[in-house]
Every structure is written in C-alpha cells, then in structure tokens.
Scaffold this active site. Sequence first.
Site, PDB file in Angstrom:
ATOM      1  N   ASN A   1      11.432  21.453 -71.583  1.00 31.82           N
ATOM      2  CA  ASN A   1      11.493  22.711 -70.820  1.00 31.82           C
ATOM      3  C   ASN A   1      11.897  23.838 -71.773  1.00 31.82           C
ATOM      4  O   ASN A   1      13.032  23.874 -72.236  1.00 31.82           O
ATOM      5  CB  ASN A   1      12.507  22.543 -69.687  1.00 31.82           C
ATOM      6  CG  ASN A   1      12.626  23.785 -68.821  1.00 31.82           C
ATOM      7  OD1 ASN A   1      12.151  24.858 -69.181  1.00 31.82           O
ATOM      8  ND2 ASN A   1      13.271  23.637 -67.680  1.00 31.82           N
TER       9      ASN A   1
ATOM     10  N   HIS B   1       5.049  26.011 -65.121  1.00 34.63           N
ATOM     11  CA  HIS B   1       6.284  25.905 -65.901  1.00 34.63           C
ATOM     12  C   HIS B   1       6.573  24.418 -66.107  1.00 34.63           C
ATOM     13  O   HIS B   1       6.469  23.624 -65.173  1.00 34.63           O
ATOM     14  CB  HIS B   1       7.419  26.580 -65.140  1.00 34.63           C
ATOM     15  CG  HIS B   1       8.766  26.320 -65.752  1.00 34.63           C
ATOM     16  ND1 HIS B   1       9.006  26.502 -67.091  1.00 34.63           N
ATOM     17  CD2 HIS B   1       9.929  25.877 -65.209  1.00 34.63           C
ATOM     18  CE1 HIS B   1      10.261  26.183 -67.349  1.00 34.63           C
ATOM     19  NE2 HIS B   1      10.850  25.792 -66.233  1.00 34.63           N
TER      20      HIS B   1
ATOM     21  N   CYS C   1      13.467  30.879 -66.326  1.00 40.02           N
ATOM     22  CA  CYS C   1      12.232  30.083 -66.482  1.00 40.02           C
ATOM     23  C   CYS C   1      11.015  30.766 -65.871  1.00 40.02           C
ATOM     24  O   CYS C   1       9.883  30.467 -66.247  1.00 40.02           O
ATOM     25  CB  CYS C   1      12.410  28.697 -65.892  1.00 40.02           C
ATOM     26  SG  CYS C   1      13.666  27.754 -66.753  1.00 40.02           S
TER      27      CYS C   1
END
Length: 323
Positions: A280, A250, A113
């Site tokens: 996500n 993020h 990520c």
Amino acid sequence: MTRSRLRGTGSALPAKVVTNAELAERVDTSDEWIVERTGIRQRYIAGEGETTASLAIEASRSALDDAGMDASEIDLIVLATATPDNTFPATATKVQDALGCNGGIAFDVAAVCSGFLYAVATADSMLKTGMAKRALVIGAETFSRILNWEDRTTCVLFGDGAGAIVLEREDTSDNENAAGIIATRLHADGAQHDLLYVDGGPSTTQTVGHLRMRGPEVFRHAVVNLTSVLNEVLEDAGVSAEDIDWVVPHQANARILDATARKLRIPAERIVVTVDQHANTSAASVPLALDTARRDGRIKAGDLIMLEAMGGGFTWGACLMRV
Ligand code: UT7
C-alpha cells in the site's frame, strides 16, 4: 464541451526491495500470513537521499516523457501526499523547481490514500474552468517514515513510491465518446478519524508521529464505501459495470479488491493488481498501478477505466475516464 485528457503516465520506486521474509526477521509475522491476509509479497522502501519529492520528480519526468511534453508546457502541479518532505512549503513546489517550470500553480493535496483521486478531481476542475491548460497530477509517498516498525499490524502493509499523470484540457465538441475524464465523485466522513490516523503533527505534538489503524474496521468501511461511490460514478456517466475495461483501484489489500469487484460483478481479470509488488503506497498506489498497466499494454487507447480509492479521514472517491 471540454474534457481533461490523459496525455502521459510515469512512476518511480525506491531502489530497495523488502520482502515479507525480511520483515519476519524484525517482527512476529510470516510470509504466509501477509500473503494470505493481504496479497502483499514485497514493498519498496526509500533509502537515504530518497524522499517524497525525489520520487515525485522522477515519476513526473517519466510522465512528461511519455506525453512527449516539455516541463515548460505545464502550468499546474497538484501533488497528493501525506508524507511531504517538509511541513511547508508544498512538495509540489519542489517538483516545480526541479522541473524548471516555475511561475504556474503548484500545491499539495492531503487526503491520504484517496489523495490522488482528490488531486485528479481538483486538477480536472481547474482545467475545465480555464485556470490552467496542462496539469501534472502526482501521488507520492514515503510511508516508511511514519510507520512504527515494531507494530506488525501496520508495518507489513505499506511501501514507498510515486506515480504521475499529465492531463490536458481539450475541446471535444459534443462527442460523448471523447477521451478524457467523464465523471468523478469524492466523499469524506470525519467521524471515522480514529480508525486510521497519525498520532502526531506540527500543531499538536510538534512531531511527525506514527500511523495507527484499526484494520478490520477500515476493511469493512472500504468495501461498503467503494462499492457505493463506484455505483454513483457509473450512474452519473450512464454506463454499466460491464462497460469498464479496467478498474485501477487503490492497492490496500487484495481481499478488498476481490470483495468490491464481486459486489459490482466486475470480473477479477479486469482489475489491475499491483499490491503484491508495491504493497500500500497510499496516494501513490493508483497512479503507480495505472502506469504499470499502461506500460505493460493492458490499458490501451480508447479503454474506459475507473480509478478508485479510500483512505484516512475517511476520504474516498472514484473517477471514470476514457484514455
Ligand atoms: O489504505 C487505507 C485503507 N487501509 C485498508 O484498507 C486496510 C484495511 N484492513 C486490512 O487490510 C486488514 O484488516 C489487515 C490486513 C490490516 C488485517 O487483516 P485481518 O484479516 O483483518 O486480520 P486481523 O486484524 O483481524 O488480525 C487477525 C490475527 C490477529 O491475531 P488474533 O487476535 O486472532 O490472535 C492479529 O494479531 O492476525 C494477527 N496479526 C498478524 N499475524 C501475523 C495481525 N497482523 C499480523 C501480522 N503477522 N503482520
């Protein structure tokens, strides 16, 4: 002094949207639980023929278009992904070939990520040392292909997509306020492997594997690590949280964004939130959010923006730039 300056942004999403209600038909969950615990309302899921490379290519074309540049001007491609089309070669080389700019540098970065932050930092360093002049930096993922669709604790959280930016090395003389990347910090802590990982791989199981996460523990680390790295970058740059026009984080969980913003005393109105729409998307989430906020007019030329991310490894990082 030279700085890597943002010239353009682009993004791409799969055609298919999957709502929380649709997921509730497959696993024991509800729209109410997902919205309340994560802020996610829907995600895009890649269909047949859509891959990490195809999304990355579409996002890259859009970023080049936005920059008003031809692909032949790009001499560096850094692509962040944990879901490459193939174990090798790098998905970046597929993008390079599709764009028709073969001959420069092209490789993938794996930091899950926070991959896009790692990719930006790598490209920035290579531009500053003169190895390249114009870089395409991409975050692209098809996490839907490494999810266990029976595991309600993970399958509701992720989505697919890609975002790309064009960076160009520019001589800024001694102008402190010049546009470009001002400060970046990256970190990793391999001791936290078991909190977030994929239980397969070419050298261990010879399979792709599925994502496994101990969510609440990751949540706690995320808030602590992100607060700390954001403070480091602010200190390196000699600016305060009030000076930041937009935080582009993020997009893992709306509650992580809120908690981090509260700790840094950054008003919620200055945080770009797309987790409700995209869920996500791992390495793609920061460039997807950046492109969204530039195109809808929130982020304007001259703004001071902070990118930040935390993910498996653990890895985490932040980057301050003037656009
Ligand atoms: O991008 C990389 C970084 N990743 C992250 O930052 C993710 C960080 N973690 C999180 O975002 C949150 O921890 C989650 C969204 C994953 C989970 O939220 P939570 O508030 O920490 O919930 P929990 O895991 O503590 O679960 C609470 C309850 C449990 O039931 P019991 O044991 O209290 O009866 C879970 O079994 O919610 C249950 N639960 C669900 N219920 C309905 C877990 N997943 C679901 C679900 N639907 N999808």
